[in-house]
Design a protein around this motif. Structure first.
Motif: not given
Length: 685
Positions: A370-376, A395-405, A552-554, A559-563
């Motif tokens: 279980v992992g995830g992305s957090v926006g603050v 916005v921050a959460m999707y920014d993290a995803k877009a940067r691979g963070d 590539e940013s998508a 990665p797991r969901r996209v794949l």
């Protein structure tokens, strides 16, 4: 009166002033008692008094009083009996009975000593003020119930006396709340009046009826407990419903309403103190989106998915400390964390949330990562209310995803939601929700096979003519939509229209495939794969005629969901193309992992192919790499013959650009294809 707003555990904002105030009220009450009690107690009291006294004490027990959320209490029922005692028998008997009721309530509610003393003091002073006014406006009309029944005690003056009691009581308690918790005193007082006017007013105004009832027959007085008990039951049910309305039924966490309430309760108080320079603390809203949850549901079933969410909820609660954890829905969680020093501390809390999910969850013997992305988002820098903080955390959460963070703090430069764009987004939503799709259409740009000159593909390009602004730049349109739920509506509209168009063209565009761009959000769930499969079945269009272009940013966003989504599309027979090749972060890794059929060289390299040796070297290397991996290569932005010839020499497969044709609406494209086919036939002859 809701004196329980003075919660035992909360630390005073200004301890010395608050303690001094409580001490002053207590000492003043003791002084009033010392002056009033000697000689103020009648020599004999009838059965009605003892009946009122007994029921006043009984009324403040758990059978008739319901504690609310956060120990917020409704008005104490003893007030109706003690006010009746004051009307009929005077101040001293009334206040002694009320003190007995306060003592009983303090025991079962486990009030601190200072709180019990303050509650006693506020009642003593409230009754003293009401009794003094009573003696001024209605002298010599107490202790004879006949005066009430005969009209000797005007109802209007009883209301005035009750209003005096209510006003003094609210002034005393509101001031204590203000000193203890801060804020603006007028606002605190106004809130107290609004909350207590109905319950306390009803109790006070029932007192004359109790006096009259006792005059008729003292044995009728116990009947007053019946509606009090019914009110208690209704209050309990109401509080249970209110509590349930703020909880997520699966995890037991707070829901969106609870989170919104937590922010709404915290912000006004600290905004006021911050303006005065007395408070520099921060509140953070952390938004967490889980990775791979849909795949767990699909592979193991919804029951296992629910158990996973419950486990995640427990871990987040353990890691949140003083923060309030809530579930917004699906696999989205949020945490409201108050009393922070700065944004750095908010980021540390977000990192703690992610750390709590680092260990796999063991369900039915199967370890699930279980992992995830957090926006603050942090108050007040990133928003002044819950909605704004939530929007910016998203916005921050999707920014993290877009940067691979997996963690990002809101940054204005990453936010495309200016007021103008928000207005544009609202207009776009309305256009998409209308059956006609006002002003929204697709243009198609041909892709030419360089070896033969044949048109083998098309790229669908979005166009929107706004009814007021006119044509909207496509790049701006995508930037506005991609970080909102409107992107989903837009993608589904485009997919439907492209597949319907392929079916409508029939033989006129036989063998030509159409490429559609999809965004990060489109690939997070399997909805787009479901929609494409359904539309292909309905229209009988061959899946090989549809191609999806991703960036590539998508992939780096999740990665797991996209794949997982791309694998489903590949099984359907839909080709996948990597768009803007060469502009991402890890192209070699993506070429190896993705189920690709094609790569598209970004126009920024192609435009300089004929003039810049570096661009030329990069383009040739990309073509060689893609061909070695068995992938088609498409060059974007071909605008002159020189570029076309260099691409042919380099071994590029396909090209698109203004040199071949500009994007065209469907009808014009069919005419263009027909003319091109006739020209090709004539040239061959």
């Amino acid at each position: 009166m809701k004196q329980s707003a003075l919660r035992n555990s909360a630390p005073p904002r200004n301890a010395s002033r608050f303690v001094a105030y409580v001490a002053t009220i207590t000492v003043a009450a003791v002084g009033v008692l010392l002056v009033s009690l000697p000689g103020g107690f009648p020599s004999s009291l009838p059965a009605a008094f003892w009946c009122f006294a007994a029921f006043a004490i009984l009324a403040d027990t758990p059978w008739f009083v319901q504690a609310g959320p956060d120990d917020v209490m409704p008005a104490f029922p003893s007030v109706c009996f003690t006010f009746a005692v004051m009307l009929a028998f005077g101040f001293a008997p009334a206040v002694l009975v009320q003190l007995g009721a306060v003592a009983v309530a303090a025991v079962w509610l486990k009030h601190a000593a200072w709180r019990a003393a303050f509650n006693a003091g506020q009642y003593v002073l409230s009754f003293a003020a009401a009794a003094a006014l009573f003696d001024v406006v209605l002298p010599d009309q107490r202790a004879d119930v006949h005066t009430i029944l005969d009209g000797g005690m005007p109802v209007l003056w009883i209301v005035v006396v009750g209003g005096c009691w209510f006003l003094v009581n609210n002034l005393l308690v509101s001031t204590a709340v203000w000193l203890r918790f801060g804020g603006r005193w007028p606002a605190v007082f106004k809130t107290a009046l609004g909350n207590d006017a109905l319950p306390t007013g009803a109790l006070l105004l029932s007192a004359p009826g109790l006096v009259a009832t006792a005059y008729v027959d003292v044995l009728l007085v116990p009947l007053a407990l019946v509606p009090l008990f019914a009110v208690r039951r209704m209050t309990k049910l109401s509080l249970q419903r209110a509590r349930a309305a703020r909880l997520d039924p699966l995890t037991g966490l707070g829901n969106r309403k609870a989170l919104e309430r937590a922010v709404a309760n915290w912000v006004p108080e600290h905004a006021e103190r911050a303006e005065g320079g007395a408070d520099d603390r921060r509140l953070a809203l952390l938004l967490l989106d889980l990775d791979g949850f849909k795949q767990v549901n699909e592979a193991l079933g919804h029951r296992v998915g629910d158990r996973l969410l419950e486990e995640v909820a427990g871990r987040l609660t353990g890691a949140a400390g003083a923060g309030l954890v809530g579930r917004l829905g699906g696999d989205e969680f949020a945490v409201v964390v108050p009393h922070l020093r700065d944004t750095l501390q908010a980021r540390e809390h977000a990192a703690g949330m992610l750390a709590a999910l680092a260990e796999p969850v063991l369900l039915d013997g199967l370890p699930i990562d279980v992992g995830g992305s957090v926006g603050v988002a942090v108050y007040p820098e990133h928003g002044g209310d819950f909605e704004e903080l939530l929007q910016h955390a998203d916005v921050a959460m999707y920014d993290a995803k877009a940067r691979g963070d997996n963690l990002a703090v809101y940054a204005p430069e990453s936010d495309h939601n200016t007021p103008e764009r928000l207005s544009l987004l609202a207009d776009l939503r309305r256009a998409l929700e209308s059956p006609e799709g006002t002003g929204i259409e697709l243009y198609y740009q041909p892709q030419v096979e360089l070896a033969t000159g044949a048109v083998v593909g098309l790229e669908a390009l979005l166009r929107w003519r706004h009814p007021v602004r006119g044509p909207v730049d496509p790049e701006e349109l995508i930037k506005v939509a991609e970080h909102s739920s409107v992107m989903r509506l837009l993608t589904l509209r485009i997919v439907d229209e492209v597949i319907n168009q392929l079916a409508a063209w029939g033989p006129a565009a036989d063998g030509v495939r159409v490429a559609v761009n999809v965004s990060v959000r489109d690939l997070h769930t399997g909805e787009i794969a479901d929609r494409i499969a359904a539309r292909l079945r309905e229209t009988a269009v061959d899946s090989s005629r549809l191609e999806l272009e991703i960036t590539e940013s998508a992939l780096m966003a999740d990665p797991r969901r996209v794949l997982a989504t791309l694998a489903r599309l590949e099984r359907l027979g839909v080709a996948i193309a990597l768009d803007d090749f060469g502009t991402g972060y890890s192209s070699m890794l993506h070429l190896r992992r993705l189920p690709l059929a094609e790569v598209k060289i970004d126009r920024s390299f192609v435009l300089g192919l004929a003039t810049d040796p570096d661009d030329a070297a990069i383009v040739r290397s990309m073509i060689d790499l893609a061909r070695a991996l068995g992938l088609r290569v498409v060059a974007e932005g071909v605008e002159n013959e020189r570029t076309w010839r260099l691409l042919v020499e380099a071994g590029c497969d396909l090209a698109q650009g203004w040199y071949f044709a500009r994007p065209m609406p469907p009808a014009q494209l069919i005419e263009w294809l027909a003319r091109r086919n006739r020209s090709t036939v004539a040239h061959s002859a």
